[in-house]
Design an enzyme around this catalytic site. Structure first.
Site, PDB file in Angstrom:
ATOM      1  N   LYS A  68       0.948  -1.094   0.199  1.00 17.34           N
ATOM      2  CA  LYS A  68       0.065  -0.022  -0.005  1.00 17.34           C
ATOM      3  C   LYS A  68       0.865   1.340  -0.049  1.00 17.34           C
ATOM      4  O   LYS A  68       0.557   2.229  -0.527  1.00 17.34           O
ATOM      5  CB  LYS A  68      -0.950  -0.049   1.051  1.00 17.34           C
ATOM      6  CG  LYS A  68      -1.902  -1.052   0.962  1.00 17.34           C
ATOM      7  CD  LYS A  68      -3.078  -0.792   2.468  1.00 17.34           C
ATOM      8  CE  LYS A  68      -4.032  -1.835   2.125  1.00 17.34           C
ATOM      9  NZ  LYS A  68      -5.212  -1.626   3.211  1.00 17.34           N
ATOM     10  N   ASP A 104      -9.584   3.156   2.514  1.00 18.86           N
ATOM     11  CA  ASP A 104      -9.670   2.621   3.802  1.00 18.86           C
ATOM     12  C   ASP A 104     -10.208   3.738   4.539  1.00 18.86           C
ATOM     13  O   ASP A 104     -11.122   3.322   5.654  1.00 18.86           O
ATOM     14  CB  ASP A 104      -8.357   2.158   4.177  1.00 18.86           C
ATOM     15  CG  ASP A 104      -7.914   0.959   3.591  1.00 18.86           C
ATOM     16  OD1 ASP A 104      -8.810   0.056   3.141  1.00 18.86           O
ATOM     17  OD2 ASP A 104      -6.529   0.647   3.566  1.00 18.86           O
ATOM     18  N   GLY A 127      -3.387   1.500  17.833  1.00 21.27           N
ATOM     19  CA  GLY A 127      -2.428   1.180  17.052  1.00 21.27           C
ATOM     20  C   GLY A 127      -1.904   2.663  16.308  1.00 21.27           C
ATOM     21  O   GLY A 127      -2.556   3.629  16.447  1.00 21.27           O
ATOM     22  N   GLY A 235     -15.768  -4.786  11.574  1.00 18.93           N
ATOM     23  CA  GLY A 235     -14.592  -4.671  10.411  1.00 18.93           C
ATOM     24  C   GLY A 235     -15.344  -4.943   9.180  1.00 18.93           C
ATOM     25  O   GLY A 235     -14.993  -4.682   8.146  1.00 18.93           O
TER      26      GLY A 235
HETATM   27  P1  ATR Z   1      -1.395  -1.765   9.647  1.00 20.55           P
HETATM   28  O1  ATR Z   1      -0.641  -1.123   8.539  1.00 20.55           O
HETATM   29  O2  ATR Z   1      -2.301  -2.941   9.271  1.00 20.55           O
HETATM   30  O3  ATR Z   1      -2.047  -0.683  10.448  1.00 20.55           O
HETATM   31  P2  ATR Z   1       1.224  -2.265  10.869  1.00 20.55           P
HETATM   32  O4  ATR Z   1       1.523  -1.128  10.186  1.00 20.55           O
HETATM   33  O5  ATR Z   1       1.804  -3.450  11.086  1.00 20.55           O
HETATM   34  O6  ATR Z   1      -0.359  -2.540  10.517  1.00 20.55           O
HETATM   35  O7  ATR Z   1       0.569  -1.635  12.405  1.00 20.55           O
HETATM   36  C1  ATR Z   1       0.096  -2.693  13.414  1.00 20.55           C
HETATM   37  C2  ATR Z   1      -0.101  -1.843  14.765  1.00 20.55           C
HETATM   38  O8  ATR Z   1      -0.597  -2.662  15.674  1.00 20.55           O
HETATM   39  C3  ATR Z   1       0.888  -1.430  15.474  1.00 20.55           C
HETATM   40  O9  ATR Z   1       0.566  -0.048  16.200  1.00 20.55           O
HETATM   41  C4  ATR Z   1       1.276  -2.432  16.390  1.00 20.55           C
HETATM   42  O10 ATR Z   1       1.922  -1.747  17.713  1.00 20.55           O
HETATM   43  P3  ATR Z   1       3.479  -1.577  17.719  1.00 20.55           P
HETATM   44  O11 ATR Z   1       3.799  -0.134  17.286  1.00 20.55           O
HETATM   45  O12 ATR Z   1       3.591  -1.776  19.226  1.00 20.55           O
HETATM   46  O13 ATR Z   1       4.161  -2.469  17.020  1.00 20.55           O
HETATM   47  C5  ATR Z   1      -0.106  -2.787  16.977  1.00 20.55           C
HETATM   48  N1  ATR Z   1       0.087  -4.369  17.345  1.00 20.55           N
HETATM   49  C6  ATR Z   1       0.380  -5.388  16.837  1.00 20.55           C
HETATM   50  N2  ATR Z   1       0.441  -6.317  17.582  1.00 20.55           N
HETATM   51  C7  ATR Z   1       0.051  -6.124  18.740  1.00 20.55           C
HETATM   52  C8  ATR Z   1      -0.148  -6.339  19.975  1.00 20.55           C
HETATM   53  N3  ATR Z   1      -0.087  -7.976  20.191  1.00 20.55           N
HETATM   54  N4  ATR Z   1      -0.285  -5.670  20.976  1.00 20.55           N
HETATM   55  C9  ATR Z   1      -0.491  -4.156  20.888  1.00 20.55           C
HETATM   56  N5  ATR Z   1      -0.527  -3.856  19.747  1.00 20.55           N
HETATM   57  C10 ATR Z   1      -0.079  -4.528  18.678  1.00 20.55           C
END
Ligand code: ATR
Length: 282
Positions: A68, A104, A127, A235
């Site tokens: 993306k 999105d 997130g 979702g």
């Molecule tokens: P996307 O593009 O789909 O948003 P991404 O860029 O990988 O995916 O972002 C995933 C988000 O989910 C991140 O903010 C991540 O937190 P971190 O910045 O701490 O990595 C969050 N995330 C993923 N797994 C997690 C978990 N087990 N607990 C809490 N936050 C999580």
């Protein structure tokens, strides 16, 4: 099988095998009497794949994980909204000129708008990745007040600074007063269906809780939220609206959103019963 003389639309991602976008878009094409076919491609080389859009006269493309952001470099133009979000999930091909868009954020805002007036409300966004950026953009566009919560402090703080909103670490979520919580992390997605990004006792203060995950249809977060008396937003609605907005960009027409929702929901329910295929894009 690819039928001759159909307008070709495509999904670019890796992996794409379990995506529900093909069934959703192909159902919409049939209902709209559009002689189109939507085909998933597992992309090995993105630059070559984008060149192939022009070469094969593919009319429109959905872009998903992990392309993306990187796809922007290969397009002729990207609209301001997608540039601000930092991600393109839709390509329109007009006579060989490729433009990038992001639907999105519209998927998120349309889902929220069906349930509430966004303006003036405070939204906790869990997130700090690409989906969080889409949520931020949509909520700010709608006049809402976003608050970022993230597991990793630096990433969350950085994002909050860029967008001019407050940041709280995950363990301090209880200090925030907000009407709605939106999960943009992948926590709770199948197969980890017993996990939630936030403890249940922290959900009582919210009137609405939205999850961007649609597999399972009801995540642990949404089950906990319902038990806490919150109204839950799935979702699935976001997925359908982002796809419907893609179809609008490609055809200029309003797609059959209810029917699209129905076919995707049926597939997901079949999967829950163990008889259907899995899925993957978020
Ligand atoms: P996307 O593009 O789909 O948003 P991404 O860029 O990988 O995916 O972002 C995933 C988000 O989910 C991140 O903010 C991540 O937190 P971190 O910045 O701490 O990595 C969050 N995330 C993923 N797994 C997690 C978990 N087990 N607990 C809490 N936050 C999580």
């Amino acid at each position: 099988m690819i039928e001759p003389q159909r307008e070709i639309f495509a999904l670019f991602g890796n992996p794409v095998a379990h995506s529900l976008s093909p069934v959703m878009h192909n159902t919409a094409f049939r209902k709209m009497n559009i002689h189109g076919q939507y085909i998933p491609f597992c992309v090995k080389n993105l630059e070559d794949a984008v060149r192939g859009i022009r070469g094969l006269n593919i009319r429109g493309v959905s872009v998903t994980i992990p392309f993306k952001t990187t796809v922007i470099a290969y397009l002729d133009e990207t609209d301001d909204e997608a540039l601000k979000v930092g991600a393109v999930n839709t390509i329109v091909n007009e006579g060989g000129r490729l433009t990038g868009h992001n639907t999105d954020w519209q998927g998120i805002i349309l889902t929220l708008r069906n349930a509430m007036e966004i303006e003036g409300k405070t939204f906790v966004i869990l997130g700090a990745g690409g989906t969080a950026r889409a949520a931020l953009f949509g909520i700010l566009r709608g006049g809402g007040r976003p608050v970022i919560v993230n597991r990793t402090r630096e990433k969350g703080e950085q994002l909050a600074k860029e967008w001019g909103c407050p940041f709280y670490p995950l363990e301090e979520t209880g200090k925030i007063t907000a009407e709605c919580l939106v999960n943009t992390t992948s926590v709770g997605m199948a197969p980890d269906t017993d996990r939630s990004p936030i403890p249940r006792e922290l959900l009582t203060g919210y009137r609405w809780v939205m999850d961007v995950i649609y597999n399972p249809l009801k995540t642990k977060l949404l089950r906990d939220a319902e038990d806490s008396g919150c109204t839950v937003l799935s979702g699935l609605d976001m997925f359908v609206h982002q796809g419907a907005e893609q179809l609008k960009l490609w055809t200029g027409r309003e797609p059959p959103r209810d029917l699209m929702r129905q076919v995707v929901q049926e597939r997901l329910m079949a999967k829950d019963r163990g008889s259907g295929a899995g899925y993957i894009d978020k």
